[in-house]
Design a protein around this motif. Structure first.
Motif, PDB file in Angstrom:
ATOM      1  N   ALA A  22       0.830  -1.211   0.000  1.00 29.16           N
ATOM      2  CA  ALA A  22       0.000   0.000   0.000  1.00 29.16           C
ATOM      3  C   ALA A  22       0.866   1.263   0.000  1.00 29.16           C
ATOM      4  N   GLY A  23       2.144   1.098   0.347  1.00 27.87           N
ATOM      5  CA  GLY A  23       3.061   2.239   0.349  1.00 27.87           C
ATOM      6  C   GLY A  23       2.920   3.141   1.567  1.00 27.87           C
ATOM      7  N   THR A  24       2.189   2.666   2.584  1.00 28.77           N
ATOM      8  CA  THR A  24       1.907   3.548   3.714  1.00 28.77           C
ATOM      9  C   THR A  24       2.494   3.064   5.042  1.00 28.77           C
ATOM     10  N   TRP A  25       3.102   1.879   5.054  1.00 26.61           N
ATOM     11  CA  TRP A  25       3.656   1.332   6.295  1.00 26.61           C
ATOM     12  C   TRP A  25       4.756   0.360   5.919  1.00 26.61           C
ATOM     13  N   TYR A  26       5.446  -0.197   6.920  1.00 24.06           N
ATOM     14  CA  TYR A  26       6.477  -1.188   6.589  1.00 24.06           C
ATOM     15  C   TYR A  26       5.849  -2.569   6.418  1.00 24.06           C
ATOM     16  N   GLU A  27       6.506  -3.364   5.617  1.00 21.92           N
ATOM     17  CA  GLU A  27       6.086  -4.746   5.406  1.00 21.92           C
ATOM     18  C   GLU A  27       6.416  -5.533   6.681  1.00 21.92           C
ATOM     19  N   GLU A  28       5.393  -6.148   7.293  1.00 23.54           N
ATOM     20  CA  GLU A  28       5.620  -6.792   8.595  1.00 23.54           C
ATOM     21  C   GLU A  28       6.265  -8.166   8.485  1.00 23.54           C
ATOM     22  N   GLN A  29       6.084  -8.800   7.308  1.00 22.05           N
ATOM     23  CA  GLN A  29       6.643 -10.135   7.141  1.00 22.05           C
ATOM     24  C   GLN A  29       8.147 -10.098   7.331  1.00 22.05           C
ATOM     25  N   ASP A  30       8.695 -11.120   7.929  1.00 20.80           N
ATOM     26  CA  ASP A  30      10.137 -11.273   8.160  1.00 20.80           C
ATOM     27  C   ASP A  30      10.671 -10.371   9.275  1.00 20.80           C
ATOM     28  N   LEU A  31       9.824  -9.588   9.905  1.00 18.72           N
ATOM     29  CA  LEU A  31      10.329  -8.758  10.999  1.00 18.72           C
ATOM     30  C   LEU A  31      10.137  -9.482  12.325  1.00 18.72           C
ATOM     31  N   ALA A  32      11.097  -9.307  13.229  1.00 16.49           N
ATOM     32  CA  ALA A  32      10.950  -9.832  14.590  1.00 16.49           C
ATOM     33  C   ALA A  32      10.341  -8.722  15.437  1.00 16.49           C
ATOM     34  N   PHE A  33       9.286  -9.045  16.179  1.00 15.90           N
ATOM     35  CA  PHE A  33       8.618  -8.046  17.008  1.00 15.90           C
ATOM     36  C   PHE A  33       9.001  -8.210  18.469  1.00 15.90           C
ATOM     37  N   ARG A  34       9.023  -7.092  19.174  1.00 13.86           N
ATOM     38  CA  ARG A  34       9.342  -7.106  20.597  1.00 13.86           C
ATOM     39  C   ARG A  34       8.550  -6.009  21.292  1.00 13.86           C
ATOM     40  N   LEU A  35       8.694  -5.977  22.604  1.00 16.50           N
ATOM     41  CA  LEU A  35       7.988  -4.968  23.382  1.00 16.50           C
ATOM     42  C   LEU A  35       8.656  -3.608  23.145  1.00 16.50           C
ATOM     43  N   ASN A  36       7.857  -2.578  22.894  1.00 17.75           N
ATOM     44  CA  ASN A  36       8.371  -1.214  22.753  1.00 17.75           C
ATOM     45  C   ASN A  36       9.244  -0.888  23.973  1.00 17.75           C
ATOM     46  N   GLU A  37      10.463  -0.440  23.705  1.00 14.71           N
ATOM     47  CA  GLU A  37      11.436  -0.231  24.781  1.00 14.71           C
ATOM     48  C   GLU A  37      10.885   0.639  25.913  1.00 14.71           C
ATOM     49  N   TYR A  38      10.240   1.732  25.574  1.00 11.68           N
ATOM     50  CA  TYR A  38       9.728   2.673  26.580  1.00 11.68           C
ATOM     51  C   TYR A  38       8.671   2.007  27.476  1.00 11.68           C
ATOM     52  N   ASP A  39       7.936   1.052  26.888  1.00 13.42           N
ATOM     53  CA  ASP A  39       6.853   0.409  27.646  1.00 13.42           C
ATOM     54  C   ASP A  39       7.378  -0.564  28.691  1.00 13.42           C
ATOM     55  N   GLU A  40       8.613  -1.040  28.514  1.00 11.65           N
ATOM     56  CA  GLU A  40       9.212  -1.899  29.542  1.00 11.65           C
ATOM     57  C   GLU A  40       9.343  -1.116  30.847  1.00 11.65           C
ATOM     58  N   TYR A  41       9.704   0.165  30.728  1.00 14.96           N
ATOM     59  CA  TYR A  41       9.837   1.011  31.916  1.00 14.96           C
ATOM     60  C   TYR A  41       8.470   1.239  32.556  1.00 14.96           C
ATOM     61  N   ALA A  42       7.443   1.309  31.702  1.00 13.89           N
ATOM     62  CA  ALA A  42       6.078   1.525  32.205  1.00 13.89           C
ATOM     63  C   ALA A  42       5.620   0.323  33.028  1.00 13.89           C
ATOM     64  N   ILE A  43       5.862  -0.872  32.508  1.00 12.46           N
ATOM     65  CA  ILE A  43       5.460  -2.082  33.247  1.00 12.46           C
ATOM     66  C   ILE A  43       6.238  -2.157  34.559  1.00 12.46           C
ATOM     67  N   GLU A  44       7.539  -1.962  34.457  1.00 10.44           N
ATOM     68  CA  GLU A  44       8.389  -2.066  35.652  1.00 10.44           C
ATOM     69  C   GLU A  44       7.914  -1.093  36.742  1.00 10.44           C
ATOM     70  N   GLN A  45       7.571   0.140  36.335  1.00 13.77           N
ATOM     71  CA  GLN A  45       7.156   1.123  37.332  1.00 13.77           C
ATOM     72  C   GLN A  45       5.854   0.708  38.005  1.00 13.77           C
ATOM     73  N   ALA A  46       4.932   0.162  37.212  1.00 16.54           N
ATOM     74  CA  ALA A  46       3.660  -0.303  37.782  1.00 16.54           C
ATOM     75  C   ALA A  46       3.926  -1.395  38.819  1.00 16.54           C
ATOM     76  N   VAL A  47       4.834  -2.318  38.478  1.00 10.89           N
ATOM     77  CA  VAL A  47       5.115  -3.428  39.391  1.00 10.89           C
ATOM     78  C   VAL A  47       5.780  -2.897  40.669  1.00 10.89           C
ATOM     79  N   ARG A  48       6.645  -1.888  40.506  1.00 11.46           N
ATOM     80  CA  ARG A  48       7.294  -1.315  41.694  1.00 11.46           C
ATOM     81  C   ARG A  48       6.284  -0.604  42.595  1.00 11.46           C
ATOM     82  N   VAL A  49       5.310   0.058  41.990  1.00 10.16           N
ATOM     83  CA  VAL A  49       4.262   0.697  42.803  1.00 10.16           C
ATOM     84  C   VAL A  49       3.524  -0.373  43.597  1.00 10.16           C
TER      85      VAL A  49
END
Ligand SMILES: Cc1cc2nc3c(=O)[nH]c(=O)nc-3n(C[C@H](O)[C@H](O)[C@H](O)COP(=O)(O)OP(=O)(O)OC[C@H]3O[C@@H](n4cnc5c(N)ncnc54)[C@H](O)[C@@H]3O)c2cc1C
Ligand SMILES: Nc1ncnc2c1ncn2[C@@H]1O[C@H](COP(=O)(O)O)[C@@H](O)[C@H]1O
Lengths: 258, 305
Positions: A22-49
């Motif tokens: 479609a020319g509007t996003w990246y092709e997802e095939q062949d990509l490895a997905f992971r948790l957004n780096e910034y969101d790891e800090y969000a989860i960790e902070q919630a657990v610490r609270v």
């Protein structure tokens, strides 16, 4: 204390990106997905609270995305979340930040969350909009770019980062949206027993269509790699030959070698 | 077309970066007005309307009150675009304002074309071209992307904005300066920086050895500092030091916008990266495509000869 953490799955940023048909996003095939780096800090902070309250908190980890997003949710549960919420959307990139925020707010509205943690930005879209918009939609106060978070009863003492390493210290009462910056804490690695336990935790699944949100406010015309302008010399090949070449260049450029 | 430009003010001063908003509005060909919360004497130098509120009354950082004040100005001015810098002030306020008005927001604009606004994606490896669907839109522009040439001048005509009720949920306690320094990178003629590509703490030593061989200082990216592999004073980038040495060597550094903001003025830039597409290649004079763990020892062997 009821806590919501919003997380997104993103591709590994070291991947080679190709534009989709479609020319509007990246092709997802062949990509490895992971948790957004910034969101790891969000989860960790919630657990610490939660730990700071002797366990007297309940953490919901929410992600909007296709089936693969469940992996990110499971990681959140293995880090200490209590319940997963998967809002299924096969093509989440077709929604703009306003629609993602509206979905999150529609889910959260009647649930009386005290604290909502998001990342400062998603690494693929990088808009840094969703957290602030969720706050506005729910009528919550919001602090962005957070690098220090302390809770005393129903009042949070927060350090937010500004340019050049300057920080601003603010105090405010819950309920609150907090957008987490790199370095806020040290996100834990899920242990094997906790990964096993996470499999038993509650996972609620919804369809994006269960929460009607309006049309998008921003249209994507296209995605493309940046123009390679002013690009210098690119050296590739055998390590020893490369070292010869760069040594010669550095002997010219480094005053100490002259 | 009208643009309302949101000035930035911190620790009693107008931030110089505010004028980048003017450069952007000129590129757009928009009619310009400023919005400024600060002290009157610090108002932007500009021949035109400046919607103005006192920081003494509304604080330097108070997203609750500042949002409502911007809304007041928006109502009076009816701009097509409300433009912020993509900064800790701008990205904080912009989404709240966009959601309050239910209008489009485009973040971190680096270019303008006939079809829309260009923004980075995927850690600067890609670009997107975006177009607001709504009549009005909130925009944030990347700092440095639209530079203002020349000396700002002119006499602003201040239009006061006020809130009847200035109660707020947020209490600003104060600022904390960056931590004490182990090193002053700004003085170094040569800086050799380690990025996350070094893999682990022990490998930072390989990069430090190259720094010594070149008679320079060790620098680092933020993840390396956050992980405790290097002191904070060695961090190069928008939330660390801004440097401009004669030689900058980036080892295992992807070249994020925030890192490049801190080192792009270096005279000569060498990057060592195993990824040929890493955005650091955009600013490097020489990009060596190699695994730094193999390459740097081979290079050191040659430099010591
Ligand atoms: C508000 C804000 C402020 C920020 N301020 C700063 C700042 O001041 N300074 C800063 O640096 N960042 C800052 N950041 C973070 C920034 O966005 C990036 O996350 C960061 O710069 C990435 O650091 P990196 O290049 O070391 O790591 P990565 O992006 O993970 O890149 C690692 C690179 O190493 C390469 N690599 C991996 N292994 C090897 C190997 N064996 N040999 C050779 N190459 C290898 C990879 O190809 C990749 O390109 C800020 C972010 C925000 C949101
Ligand atoms: N699809 C999603 N599902 C859940 N949370 C999201 C999603 N997209 C973004 N977020 C949250 O919003 C933050 C900012 O994202 P963005 O506005 O896209 O930069 C992210 O760090 C997440 O916490």
């Amino acid at each position: 204390m009821k806590i919501l953490v919003c997380i997104k799955q993103v591709p590994d940023m070291e991947s080679r990106f190709r534009v989709n048909s479609a020319g509007t996003w990246y092709e997802e095939q062949d990509l490895a997905f992971r948790l957004n780096e910034y969101d790891e800090y969000a989860i960790e902070q919630a657990v610490r609270v939660k730990e700071g309250l002797g366990g007297a908190a309940d953490i919901t980890v929410l992600s909007i995305g296709p089936d693969r997003a469940v992996e990110a949710i499971k990681k959140g549960l293995a880090m200490g979340g209590d319940r997963g919420v998967h809002i299924k959307a096969d093509q989440p990139h077709q929604m703009d930040a306003w629609q993602i925020a509206s979905l999150i707010a529609a889910f959260a509205r009647d649930k009386n969350f005290d604290l909502i943690f998001t990342g400062l930005q998603s690494q693929d879209r990088g808009s840094g909009q969703v957290g602030g918009m969720v706050a506005e939609l729910l009528g919550f106060a919001c602090v962005t770019t957070v690098v220090g978070f302390e809770l005393n009863g129903a009042v949070a003492a927060i350090r937010r980062e500004m340019e050049g390493g300057l920080r601003g210290v603010v105090r405010l009462a819950l309920p609150l949206v907090v957008t987490c910056q790199l370095g806020l804490n040290t996100p834990r690695y899920p242990t094997l027993p906790n990964i096993m336990k996470a499999k038993q935790k509650e996972l609620l699944t919804f369809q994006a269509a269960d929460f009607p949100v309006g049309d998008s406010l921003v249209q994507t015309e296209k995605m493309y790699p940046p123009e390679k302008k002013g690009r210098g010399l690119v050296l590739e090949g055998d390590v020893n030959e490369l070292a010869d070449k760069l040594a010669a260049i550095l002997k010219e450029k480094a005053p100490a070698l002259r | 077309m009208k643009a309302l430009l949101i000035a930035e003010y911190r620790q009693g001063k107008l931030l110089e970066s505010t004028y980048e908003l003017l450069a952007f509005a000129e590129r757009l060909g928009a009619e310009k007005a400023f919005f400024f919360i600060g002290a009157e004497a610090e108002a932007p130098h500009f021949d035109g309307k400046v919607y103005f509120a006192e920081a003494a009354k509304y604080g330097e950082y108070n997203p609750d009150l500042h949002k409502r004040l911007v809304l007041e100005a928006v109502q009076k001015e009816s701009p097509d675009y409300i433009v912020f810098l993509h900064s800790s002030y701008g990205w904080d306020l912009a989404p709240r304002l966009a959601a309050a008005l239910k209008i489009a927001q485009v973040s971190e604009i680096v270019g303008i074309t006939a079809d829309g606004f260009e923004v980075p994606a995927c850690n600067a490896k890609m670009r997107r071209l975006l177009k607001p669907v709504t009549a009005q839109a909130v925009l944030t522009i990347q700092s440095g992307a639209f530079s203002y040439q020349g000396e700002p001048g002119g006499t602003p005509s201040l239009v006061p904005v006020e809130l009847a009720d200035s109660a707020s949920r947020i209490e600003f306690i104060g600022y904390e300066a960056a931590e004490k320094k182990e090193v002053d990178l700004a003085r170094a003629e040569v800086i050799v920086s380690a990025g996350r590509g070094v893999g682990k703490k022990e490998n930072v030593e390989i990069v430090a050895a190259l720094a010594r061989a070149l008679g320079g200082e060790l620098g680092a990216t933020r993840p390396v500092v956050d992980a405790g592999w290097a002191d904070h004073s060695r961090q190069v980038g928008s939330s660390g030091q801004t440097v401009a040495p004669k030689l900058y060597v980036a080892c295992g550094i992807s070249g994020s916008i925030q890192h490049i903001a801190g080192m792009k003025k270096s005279d000569f830039i060498v990057a060592i990266n195993k990824d040929k597409d890493a955005p650091i290649g955009e600013v490097a004079n020489v990009l060596v495509v190699a695994d730094l763990l193999q390459f740097i020892p081979a290079l050191l062997a040659r430099l010591s000869k």
